[in-house]
Design a protein around this motif. Structure first.
Motif, short mmCIF file in Angstrom:
data_model
loop_
_atom_site.label_atom_id
_atom_site.label_comp_id
_atom_site.label_asym_id
_atom_site.label_seq_id
_atom_site.Cartn_x
_atom_site.Cartn_y
_atom_site.Cartn_z
N SER A 13 11.26 28.35 -2.03
CA SER A 13 10.83 27.72 -0.79
C SER A 13 9.31 27.84 -0.68
O SER A 13 8.74 28.87 -1.05
N ILE A 43 14.11 24.29 -1.80
CA ILE A 43 14.50 24.02 -0.41
C ILE A 43 13.43 23.12 0.20
O ILE A 43 12.24 23.35 0.02
N TYR A 47 12.10 26.03 5.39
CA TYR A 47 13.56 26.21 5.49
C TYR A 47 14.20 25.07 6.28
O TYR A 47 15.39 25.12 6.59
N THR A 106 18.27 33.30 10.65
CA THR A 106 18.26 33.68 9.23
C THR A 106 19.67 33.81 8.64
O THR A 106 19.85 33.63 7.44
N ILE A 109 20.57 30.74 6.91
CA ILE A 109 19.94 30.59 5.59
C ILE A 109 20.77 31.33 4.55
O ILE A 109 21.08 30.79 3.47
N SER A 123 10.13 33.13 -2.39
CA SER A 123 9.52 32.58 -1.17
C SER A 123 8.01 32.56 -1.34
O SER A 123 7.39 33.61 -1.49
N SER A 129 5.67 33.35 6.24
CA SER A 129 6.75 33.15 5.26
C SER A 129 7.18 34.49 4.66
O SER A 129 8.37 34.69 4.38
#
Ligand code: F6P
Length: 373
Positions: A13, A43, A47, A106, A109, A123, A129
């Motif tokens: 991501s 992704i 997100y 979260t 996710i 990430s 982030s």
């Protein structure tokens, strides 16, 4: 995401403001993972691909293969998209009575990772982030963070990719502004991004031979800046270049910022105030240039490409070695791993005793607190 089973599929991501080098990280992560026999998915838009799957024809996940990451190392932006809104840790939910509640999404996710068979996450992002990455790790996700930001304000890494490109571009702008400033005998005020840290202003200002550099770490005295310009005039140098960081502020004054609902405040505007003030106090014609988002665009420098590729490859090595909950960091000559908890919720500002500050002072550059020669 079962932390016992071997990794077969990873997700990547990119979040927060874009920075040159993101695509190089995506490439390095993808190729390094494919070479280990893993599958890779990207992704979409931070997100958002998971939080709003209905808005994406691909349901928010892009399969990444060699074809998809070919020829992207030198390209700015991110092929996955990014956002600095909709933080899943504090997602704004409008209620029927008109009020807004901030909720933690979260778990959704993590559920999406289970549904997609994703075993681990890379990430790539800045402080926001990495805070999300840390929260996911604490919930059992196998996560590795990669530090990104043009601002260079992340702790525990000597540098973030994107910063070198921003500084190189800003320096080129200062070179160009010098000739026009000198030709017209003007003051040129150049406002640069950087959030609450003065790294970009200080580095481009020194490299681009600015006369005054104003950074948030050193509140400035407008009288000192005026005196510096008058001193230059008296020495026969009838123009001045003033670089100002977006969060720079006068002694006892406030940072110029606009509150944004559910998001970080938007900085900027000090350049305009400063330019008007300098014109009025010195009587010299003054112009403002705001470099803004230009600093985030363009092709990454060789340094940023290399750093981004090294970070991406190191992130996959960490996952393969079973090391999670860390951020890869540049600690020359090596890339090393630092725990995410030591990185999040902090800002790396310019140390006042740093060699770069002392270099500026030794060169006679005014930092807004004293004149300089
Ligand atoms: O963090 C990177 C950055 O470019 C900052 O320097 C700047 O303050 C901010 O992002 C701008 O964000 P936006 O893209 O929302 O205008």
């Amino acid at each position: 995401m079962n932390s016992e089973q071997p990794i077969r599929k990873i997700a990547i991501s990119t979040g927060g403001g874009d920075a040159p080098g993101l695509n190089a990280v995506i490439k390095a992560v993808t190729i390094s993972a494919l070479n280990r026999g893993w599958e890779v998915v990207g992704i979409r838009d931070g997100y958002n691909g998971i939080l709003f799957p209905d808005q994406y024809p691909d349901r928010g996940f892009i399969p990444l293969n060699r074809e998809r990451v070919r020829g992207i190392t030198h390209r700015g932006g991110t092929i996955l998209g990014t956002t600095n809104r909709n933080n899943p840790l504090r997602f704004p939910l409008s209620k029927p009575d008109g009020t807004v509640e901030f909720i933690d999404r979260t778990d959704e996710i993590i559920a999406a990772f289970h549904a997609q068979g994703v075993d681990a996450l890379v990430s790539v992002g800045g402080d926001g982030s990495l805070e999300i990455a840390h929260a996911l790790h604490k919930k059992g996700c196998r996560v590795v963070g990669v530090p990104k930001t043009i601002d260079n304000d992340l702790e525990k890494t000597v540098i973030t990719f994107g910063f070198d490109t921003a500084v190189a571009f800003a320096t080129e702008c200062l070179d160009r502004l010098h000739t026009t400033a000198a030709s017209h005998g003007r003051i040129m005020v150049v406002e640069v991004m950087g959030r609450y840290a003065g790294w970009i202003a200080l580095n481009c200002g020194i490299a681009g031979s600015a006369d005054v550099i104003l950074i948030p770490e050193i509140p400035f005295d407008i009288e000192v800046v005026v005196q510096k310009i008058q001193q230059r005039d008296a020495q026969g140098r009838n123009f001045s270049i003033v670089v100002v960081s977006e969060a720079a502020h006068p002694i006892g004054g406030k940072i110029i910022a606009q509150a944004q609902f559910g998001r970080q405040e938007r900085l900027g505007g000090i350049g305009e105030i400063l330019a008007a003030e300098l014109e009025q106090r010195t009587g010299k014609e003054t112009r403002l240039v705001v470099l803004g988002h230009l600093l985030r665009g363009g092709s990454p420098t060789a340094f940023d490409r290399l750093t981004a590729l090294r970070f991406g490859a190191a992130a996959v090595r960490a996952l393969a070695e079973g090391i999670f909950g860390i951020m890869v960091a540049l600690d020359p000559p090596n890339v090393r791993y630092v725990p995410l908890e030591k990185v999040t919720k902090r800002t790396k500002t310019v140390p006042l005793d740093s060699d770069v500050i002392r270099t500026a002072r030794d060169l006679g550059i005014c930092l807004g607190d004293r004149l300089g020669s």
